[in-house]
Design a protein around this motif. Sequence first.
Motif, PDB file in Angstrom:
ATOM      1  N   SER A  10       0.809  -1.212   0.000  1.00 26.16           N
ATOM      2  CA  SER A  10       0.000   0.000   0.000  1.00 26.16           C
ATOM      3  C   SER A  10       0.847   1.268   0.000  1.00 26.16           C
ATOM      4  CB  SER A  10      -0.911   0.008   1.229  1.00 26.16           C
ATOM      5  OG  SER A  10      -0.140  -0.057   2.412  1.00 26.16           O
ATOM      6  N   ASN A  11       2.137   1.172   0.345  1.00 28.02           N
ATOM      7  CA  ASN A  11       2.939   2.386   0.419  1.00 28.02           C
ATOM      8  C   ASN A  11       3.235   2.930  -0.978  1.00 28.02           C
ATOM      9  OD1 ASN A  11       4.476  -0.023   0.241  1.00 28.02           O
ATOM     10  ND2 ASN A  11       6.348   1.120   0.623  1.00 28.02           N
ATOM     11  N   GLN A  12       3.251   4.263  -1.097  1.00 27.76           N
ATOM     12  CA  GLN A  12       3.383   4.907  -2.399  1.00 27.76           C
ATOM     13  C   GLN A  12       4.740   5.573  -2.553  1.00 27.76           C
ATOM     14  OE1 GLN A  12      -0.573   7.124  -2.267  1.00 27.76           O
ATOM     15  NE2 GLN A  12      -0.452   6.529  -4.410  1.00 27.76           N
ATOM     16  N   TRP A  13       5.062   5.890  -3.815  1.00 29.18           N
ATOM     17  CA  TRP A  13       6.202   6.717  -4.096  1.00 29.18           C
ATOM     18  C   TRP A  13       5.945   8.116  -3.518  1.00 29.18           C
ATOM     19  CZ3 TRP A  13      10.170   6.064  -8.254  1.00 29.18           C
ATOM     20  CH2 TRP A  13      10.315   4.726  -8.628  1.00 29.18           C
ATOM     21  N   ARG A 306       0.713   0.328 -12.106  1.00 27.78           N
ATOM     22  CA  ARG A 306       0.889   1.308 -11.023  1.00 27.78           C
ATOM     23  C   ARG A 306       1.934   0.842 -10.021  1.00 27.78           C
ATOM     24  NH1 ARG A 306      -3.845   4.172  -8.165  1.00 27.78           N
ATOM     25  NH2 ARG A 306      -2.074   5.535  -7.785  1.00 27.78           N
ATOM     26  N   ARG A 322       6.287  -0.646  -4.462  1.00 29.13           N
ATOM     27  CA  ARG A 322       5.476   0.526  -4.134  1.00 29.13           C
ATOM     28  C   ARG A 322       4.607   1.024  -5.282  1.00 29.13           C
ATOM     29  NH1 ARG A 322      10.616   3.597  -1.328  1.00 29.13           N
ATOM     30  NH2 ARG A 322      11.410   1.726  -0.289  1.00 29.13           N
ATOM     31  N   LEU A 323       3.575   1.725  -4.895  1.00 30.55           N
ATOM     32  CA  LEU A 323       2.539   2.218  -5.810  1.00 30.55           C
ATOM     33  C   LEU A 323       2.926   3.589  -6.363  1.00 30.55           C
ATOM     34  CD1 LEU A 323      -0.480   1.680  -6.757  1.00 30.55           C
ATOM     35  CD2 LEU A 323      -1.136   3.109  -4.821  1.00 30.55           C
ATOM     36  N   ASN A 325       2.278   7.239  -8.034  1.00 33.19           N
ATOM     37  CA  ASN A 325       1.205   8.228  -7.997  1.00 33.19           C
ATOM     38  C   ASN A 325       0.655   8.500  -9.396  1.00 33.19           C
ATOM     39  OD1 ASN A 325       1.204   9.358  -5.072  1.00 33.19           O
ATOM     40  ND2 ASN A 325       3.370   9.248  -5.630  1.00 33.19           N
TER      41      ASN A 325
END
Length: 362
Positions: A10-13, A306, A322-323, A325
């Motif tokens: 679930s953590n994003q760039w 993504r 990681r996901l 944006n």
Amino acid sequence: MAYISTTFPSNQWIIDSHLIQERASFPAISTQNGDILVCGGYIEYERYLETDSSCEIYSSSNREWRTVTDLNVGRIGHTLTLLPNGRSILTVGTMDNIDGCTAEIYDIQTDKWAFVPNIMNILRAKHTATLLRNDQVLIVGGSIAFTGISSCSVQLYIASSNTFITTGSLNTCRYDHTTILLSDGLSVLVIGGRHSIHDINGPPHISMPTEIYINGFWSYIVGDMISKRSHFAAVLLSDGNVLVAGGIDSSKNATSTVEIYNSTTETFSLVQPMACARSHFTLTRLPSGQVLAVGGKSSTTNNCLRFSELYDPNKNQWKSDRLLNNIRWGHNAILLNHSVLIIGGSAREQNGLIRACERYDL
């Protein structure tokens, strides 16, 4: 067979400072002090794509972009190479009929571009430029502007004399190819490419044999790629071998297949595929030796793109990471001291250009 993790985290760039000018199909290069220079490429003007001459620099210390002096001519399909003195950057070629023979040098300290007085022997675009260990820049192939025909011509840029000289020609003319500098710092592997713009609607560039440059001469390798592909990504691994991943296959579909070129045996072998089929993406080797795959297009699953993927060569395993944006392709990926910066590109859905940049902290 190694396990592919398909559990998406679930953590994003991290969203970073945006480019001043939205752009795609542009080169980017890290300077000696860790800043990043981008120049030219396509920009959007009144809903049309135009060749650009503007340049900007990303400061790694304050994470901001600033404009610098424009190129003397607009360039697309060009290259950027940091020269051995650390203060000069060479840009070569463009798709323009006249300016495709020209090259310019950027002086980082004075913020000025100057033409190289000795022009190249042919018009070039979508070629490659590789800095060798002997401080020469190997300029390989390219498209001859407005003809749609590829070139076999290879030249060396000699920084000490600010001139170009001709060296051994490719066995197979090509443009839109990939070159990898091997571990000895003098041998260069050239993979893929296109014969002519007229084959763009035909089968992808699946007939281009892999060649290697050694001591001024080109030769075909012992065993070529197992899965023929175009618009793939490739990177040199820590052990001196080369990872080749993704791209478009002979059926014009994005592929997730991956293979490794063994620099000792000059042969390719298939390894664990990626979780996502992707083309027009980037591969970046991290300090850990792992390889980061980011972005792309032509996947059947938009959601898949993504997510970045990490490849561990020791375990022969990809894992989804990681996901992003912004789903993007035609972007650039630059390794900084403690992060990877993803710069610009085209949006996944509408093919519009984007200014957005984002960061993957290590």
